[in-house]
Design a protein around this motif. Structure first.
Motif, PDB file in Angstrom:
ATOM      1  N   VAL A   1      -5.214   2.398   7.234  1.00 32.31           N
ATOM      2  CA  VAL A   1      -4.751   3.226   6.439  1.00 32.31           C
ATOM      3  C   VAL A   1      -5.156   4.728   6.610  1.00 32.31           C
ATOM      4  O   VAL A   1      -4.241   5.415   6.445  1.00 32.31           O
ATOM      5  CB  VAL A   1      -5.165   3.020   4.893  1.00 32.31           C
TER       6      VAL A   1
ATOM      7  N   LYS B   1      -8.110   2.951   0.894  1.00 32.12           N
ATOM      8  CA  LYS B   1      -8.300   4.191   1.428  1.00 32.12           C
ATOM      9  C   LYS B   1      -9.468   4.293   2.741  1.00 32.12           C
ATOM     10  O   LYS B   1      -9.347   5.424   3.408  1.00 32.12           O
ATOM     11  CB  LYS B   1      -8.584   5.348   0.563  1.00 32.12           C
TER      12      LYS B   1
ATOM     13  N   TYR C   1      -2.546   7.912   6.347  1.00 32.32           N
ATOM     14  CA  TYR C   1      -2.503   8.381   5.113  1.00 32.32           C
ATOM     15  C   TYR C   1      -2.222   9.846   4.684  1.00 32.32           C
ATOM     16  O   TYR C   1      -2.861  10.795   5.863  1.00 32.32           O
ATOM     17  CB  TYR C   1      -4.176   8.280   4.510  1.00 32.32           C
TER      18      TYR C   1
ATOM     19  N   LYS D   1      -7.490   0.191  -4.494  1.00 33.03           N
ATOM     20  CA  LYS D   1      -7.106   1.478  -3.938  1.00 33.03           C
ATOM     21  C   LYS D   1      -8.129   2.275  -3.411  1.00 33.03           C
ATOM     22  O   LYS D   1      -7.886   2.553  -1.989  1.00 33.03           O
ATOM     23  CB  LYS D   1      -6.356   2.194  -5.113  1.00 33.03           C
TER      24      LYS D   1
ATOM     25  N   GLU E   1      -0.245   4.346  -2.440  1.00 33.34           N
ATOM     26  CA  GLU E   1      -0.557   5.826  -1.605  1.00 33.34           C
ATOM     27  C   GLU E   1      -0.003   6.981  -2.582  1.00 33.34           C
ATOM     28  O   GLU E   1      -0.511   7.978  -2.825  1.00 33.34           O
ATOM     29  CB  GLU E   1      -0.482   5.770  -0.323  1.00 33.34           C
TER      30      GLU E   1
ATOM     31  N   TRP F   1       0.653  -1.238   0.013  1.00 29.29           N
ATOM     32  CA  TRP F   1       0.067   0.042   0.083  1.00 29.29           C
ATOM     33  C   TRP F   1       0.792   1.463   0.017  1.00 29.29           C
ATOM     34  O   TRP F   1       0.388   2.155  -0.831  1.00 29.29           O
ATOM     35  CB  TRP F   1      -1.145   0.157   1.215  1.00 29.29           C
TER      36      TRP F   1
END
Length: 238
Positions: free
Chosen positions: A209, A204, A213, A200, A173, A169
């Motif tokens: 995540v 999110k 993020y 994806k 990102e 990931w």
């Protein structure tokens, strides 16, 4: 998490009782791997950010290589390298297992992580030099598009993200930030990766995540400051 990065002349804060410590750098994708595992498994921890261009002398006692991530336990034992840490945490803390139970599937997922390391290396080389072909990056992503199609699941781990999802990931990102940094170089055909695009979007929304993020604009600011020779580690510090 968004605390100031410590450099030379700093002192290492005392380790809080009952917690692991993660030595990190806020924009490091390898460190983010460990953040994701800790947050997915809800392991109590604190975070010390390291200024990699001006590392504190005391940090080399935790990781002789001077890299992040590293974790420190209450017994003051330290472990470093992101995949090693991730495996340790998944075995040590059985809640919310991230690796597949089946040994063969676990091995296959680890092989895919190794394949992805070639993609991440190619991305950095391409953005830095611009001389290599973009095709190896697209071909590498094709493998993961095909794998998601074959698994017919929302995540590589099934109905919820697993270890493979979290280990790749951090670079996914950052894809949108690469488009900001080098829009003329980094062009990914939209229709070529429908499954990855859906993945994806779902990633999110994952709670782990969401904790780490960073918006593409901030990733791009960091990359540009790094390329200029004056990496701004503390962009997110308020």
């Amino acid at each position: 998490m968004n605390g100031k990065h410590l450099g030379k002349g700093s002192t290492n804060p005392p380790l809080p009782k009952g917690k692991l410590r993660l030595y990190s750098m806020r924009f490091c994708p390898y460190a983010q791997r460990v953040h994701l595992v800790l947050d997915a498994k809800k392991i109590p921890h604190d975070i010390v950010n390291i200024k990699l261009s001006d590392k504190p002398d005391w940090y080399f006692q935790r990781n002789p290589l001077g890299k992040v991530p590293a974790i420190e336990t209450e017994s003051e034992d330290a472990i470093y390298e992101s995949l090693i840490i991730a495996d340790y945490l998944d075995e040590k803390y059985p809640q919310r297992p991230l690796h597949p139970k089946d040994p063969m599937q676990k091995a296959k997922d680890r092989i895919l992580v190794e394949h992805f390391s070639k993609i991440s290396t190619s991305i950095y080389t391409y953005l830095r030099d611009g001389d290599d072909s973009f095709d190896p990056i697209l071909t590498g992503l094709d493998l993961f598009e095909k794998e998601l199609t074959l698994r017919a699941t929302q995540f590589f781990g099934g109905d919820v993200p697993g270890m493979l999802d979290y280990m790749i990931w951090p670079w996914i990102e950052r894809i949108d930030s690469y488009k900001i940094v080098a829009p003329e170089k980094f062009v990914i055909p939209k229709d070529r990766y429908k499954k990855l695009s859906e993945w994806k979007k779902a990633m999110k929304e994952d709670e782990a995540v969401k904790v780490t993020y960073i918006e593409p604009e901030f990733h791009a600011q960091f990359v540009n400051s790094f390329k200029a020779g004056n990496a701004n580690y503390d962009i997110l510090v308020k």
